[in-house]
Design a protein around this motif. Sequence first.
Motif, short mmCIF file in Angstrom:
data_model
loop_
_atom_site.label_atom_id
_atom_site.label_comp_id
_atom_site.label_asym_id
_atom_site.label_seq_id
_atom_site.Cartn_x
_atom_site.Cartn_y
_atom_site.Cartn_z
N ASP A 91 11.70 -34.48 -35.77
CA ASP A 91 12.29 -34.33 -34.45
C ASP A 91 13.73 -34.82 -34.37
OD1 ASP A 91 9.89 -33.30 -33.43
OD2 ASP A 91 9.10 -35.32 -33.08
N ASP A 92 14.21 -35.47 -35.42
CA ASP A 92 15.57 -36.00 -35.43
C ASP A 92 16.56 -34.85 -35.62
OD1 ASP A 92 18.03 -37.25 -35.94
OD2 ASP A 92 17.07 -38.95 -36.95
N PRO A 93 17.47 -34.62 -34.68
CA PRO A 93 18.41 -33.49 -34.83
C PRO A 93 19.33 -33.62 -36.03
CG PRO A 93 19.05 -34.91 -32.99
CD PRO A 93 17.69 -35.36 -33.42
N ARG A 94 19.42 -34.82 -36.62
CA ARG A 94 20.28 -35.02 -37.79
C ARG A 94 19.59 -34.60 -39.09
NH1 ARG A 94 21.33 -41.25 -37.07
NH2 ARG A 94 19.04 -41.07 -36.93
N THR A 95 18.28 -34.38 -39.03
CA THR A 95 17.53 -33.99 -40.23
C THR A 95 17.95 -32.58 -40.66
OG1 THR A 95 15.64 -35.38 -39.71
CG2 THR A 95 15.24 -33.51 -41.16
N ARG A 96 18.17 -32.42 -41.95
CA ARG A 96 18.52 -31.12 -42.52
C ARG A 96 17.36 -30.62 -43.38
NH1 ARG A 96 21.44 -31.59 -39.04
NH2 ARG A 96 23.69 -31.93 -39.01
N VAL A 97 17.10 -29.33 -43.31
CA VAL A 97 16.06 -28.70 -44.13
C VAL A 97 16.71 -27.66 -45.02
CG1 VAL A 97 14.00 -27.25 -44.12
CG2 VAL A 97 14.22 -29.11 -42.46
N LEU A 98 16.47 -27.75 -46.31
CA LEU A 98 16.92 -26.75 -47.27
C LEU A 98 15.72 -25.94 -47.73
CD1 LEU A 98 19.27 -28.96 -49.50
CD2 LEU A 98 19.83 -27.72 -47.40
N VAL A 99 15.85 -24.64 -47.76
CA VAL A 99 14.74 -23.79 -48.17
C VAL A 99 15.16 -22.91 -49.34
CG1 VAL A 99 13.62 -23.74 -45.91
CG2 VAL A 99 15.35 -22.01 -46.46
N ALA A 100 14.18 -22.58 -50.17
CA ALA A 100 14.37 -21.63 -51.27
C ALA A 100 13.74 -20.30 -50.86
CB ALA A 100 13.73 -22.16 -52.54
N ARG A 101 14.50 -19.23 -51.01
CA ARG A 101 14.00 -17.88 -50.69
C ARG A 101 14.03 -17.04 -51.96
NH1 ARG A 101 15.26 -16.84 -44.80
NH2 ARG A 101 14.92 -14.66 -45.30
N ASP A 102 12.97 -16.25 -52.15
CA ASP A 102 12.92 -15.38 -53.31
C ASP A 102 13.74 -14.11 -53.05
OD1 ASP A 102 11.36 -13.72 -51.74
OD2 ASP A 102 9.48 -14.22 -52.76
N ARG A 103 13.71 -13.18 -54.00
CA ARG A 103 14.52 -11.97 -53.86
C ARG A 103 14.14 -11.14 -52.64
NH1 ARG A 103 15.33 -9.40 -59.92
NH2 ARG A 103 16.25 -11.25 -60.93
N ALA A 104 12.91 -11.25 -52.23
CA ALA A 104 12.46 -10.50 -51.06
C ALA A 104 12.79 -11.20 -49.75
CB ALA A 104 10.95 -10.26 -51.15
N GLY A 105 13.35 -12.41 -49.84
CA GLY A 105 13.69 -13.14 -48.64
C GLY A 105 12.59 -14.06 -48.13
N THR A 106 11.50 -14.17 -48.87
CA THR A 106 10.39 -15.03 -48.46
C THR A 106 10.69 -16.49 -48.80
OG1 THR A 106 8.83 -13.23 -48.91
CG2 THR A 106 7.92 -15.47 -48.73
N VAL A 107 10.40 -17.37 -47.84
CA VAL A 107 10.58 -18.81 -48.08
C VAL A 107 9.48 -19.27 -49.03
CG1 VAL A 107 10.57 -21.10 -47.04
CG2 VAL A 107 11.71 -19.21 -45.88
N VAL A 108 9.87 -19.75 -50.21
CA VAL A 108 8.90 -20.16 -51.22
C VAL A 108 8.99 -21.66 -51.54
CG1 VAL A 108 8.72 -17.89 -52.29
CG2 VAL A 108 10.50 -19.47 -53.06
#
Length: 479
Positions: free
Chosen positions: A75-92
């Motif tokens: 819930d902290d607005p300062r928290t950052r989330v990094l995601v990995a997406r495959d070639r199809a754009g799916t978050v993996v």
Amino acid sequence: MYLDGSTTVPVPTAEHAEDILALLGDRSTLARQPDFHIEEAVGKGELSAYARLRRDAFVHEQGLFRGHDLDDRDDDPRTRVLVARDRAGTVVGGVRLGPVDDGPDLGWWAGGRLVVAPGARGPRGIGAALVRAACARAETEGVLRFDATVQIRNRPLFKRLGWRSVREIMVADSPHVLMRWPIGRIAAQAAATKAPLGPLLGSLTPAPRGYAGDDGAPVPGTDVIAACDAIVPSMVERDPDWAGWCSVLVNVNDLAAMGASPVGLLDAVGAKDAAHAARILAGLGSAARAYGVPVLGGHTQLGVPAALSVTALGRTDHPVPGGGGRPGHAVRLTADLGGGWRQGYRGRQWDSSSHRRTDELRTMTGAVAAARPAAAKDVSMAGIAGTIGMLAEASGCGAVLDVAAVPRPAAATVGDWLTCFPGFAMLTADAPDAPALPAGPAAGAVCGELTAGHGVGLRWPDGEITEAVTGPVTGMGTA
């Protein structure tokens, strides 16, 4: 088509890039396409996909949590989330990072909730790439301490990536290990700016006893203090007015650190032409008038690469040494927090002086002379953390800096503030009950102490001390 008859050509999106390459028959480029890419999650869809991966892994698969794994960091607005997406754009895969405390960001962040979808685990290295990306993002944000609580089975992965084990702990009744990413920003700056000094200067006539490595030099047999500073040539070339101003600022601060009142300045200017020299001298003259210090003379040469150095002369019967501290002395930072980042130097130079009146500047630069602490050094190229290391080294001590107690402007991250050139900032060491410096508009606070040993440690609100500088800063030894 627009009403004027013009047309637009659609720009291919990332999803269509592979189709276009296939149509063109560019097999070599296709073969080099990465299996995934990492980016910051900015939309609800990506955040929801990451949350589902977490729930599937930590609640259903591993049973670490019941119902959900959400906490207040989400819930902290300062928290950052990094995601990995495959070639199809799916978050993996994904990882989060952000400040540990709910209060002001002290540059202490933690990473966590690292997850990779079951079908994406294995040799592609998505988990390792997410960890590396989180480390890079933390350092970009000015973080000086970056921790993670890691499941025991994942410790080898983090160690291969350069993380250090701190201690084993329990999380959700499961054994974990607290690990720390080594951030060498302060040590690297100290090494780049000051480490060569000892070997380089060792063959010269030594300074008067007790003043080796000081900001100014007492002239033997007199009450005169001499100081000299050169401005980085690239700065003189691209920002001549500001270079001229800073040439006065740094020299007056050097005299101030020794408790000396300025008497006058001598300048040496090199410039490609008269117009460039005029801008350098305009900045220098403006600063000299602001500080109330006359320019007594100097040397100007045209048709040469940009160069600027200034010598300052001051007077005091009782110079304050930079190496007068002892273990147990309290360290105080007195800094002008007004102003802001100089345009073009964000994160590197804090301009607190160009808007100040002469009486304010003279009050600040006269503060050491008024308080007469046991030791003083003005903060310059080595930054606050590196300069306290220089004061400690000259005093034959080590030092610990309390991160949360350091006076700091709201617009500066801790990492930037501890490594930048801050305009007016004075570090002093004295008995714990010694009075504060009467520095007018500048803010001051006790924010550390000198200790037996060597180097500089950063003390955090949880009592943990991390290494900032492991050994001597200059190699010049005890004053």
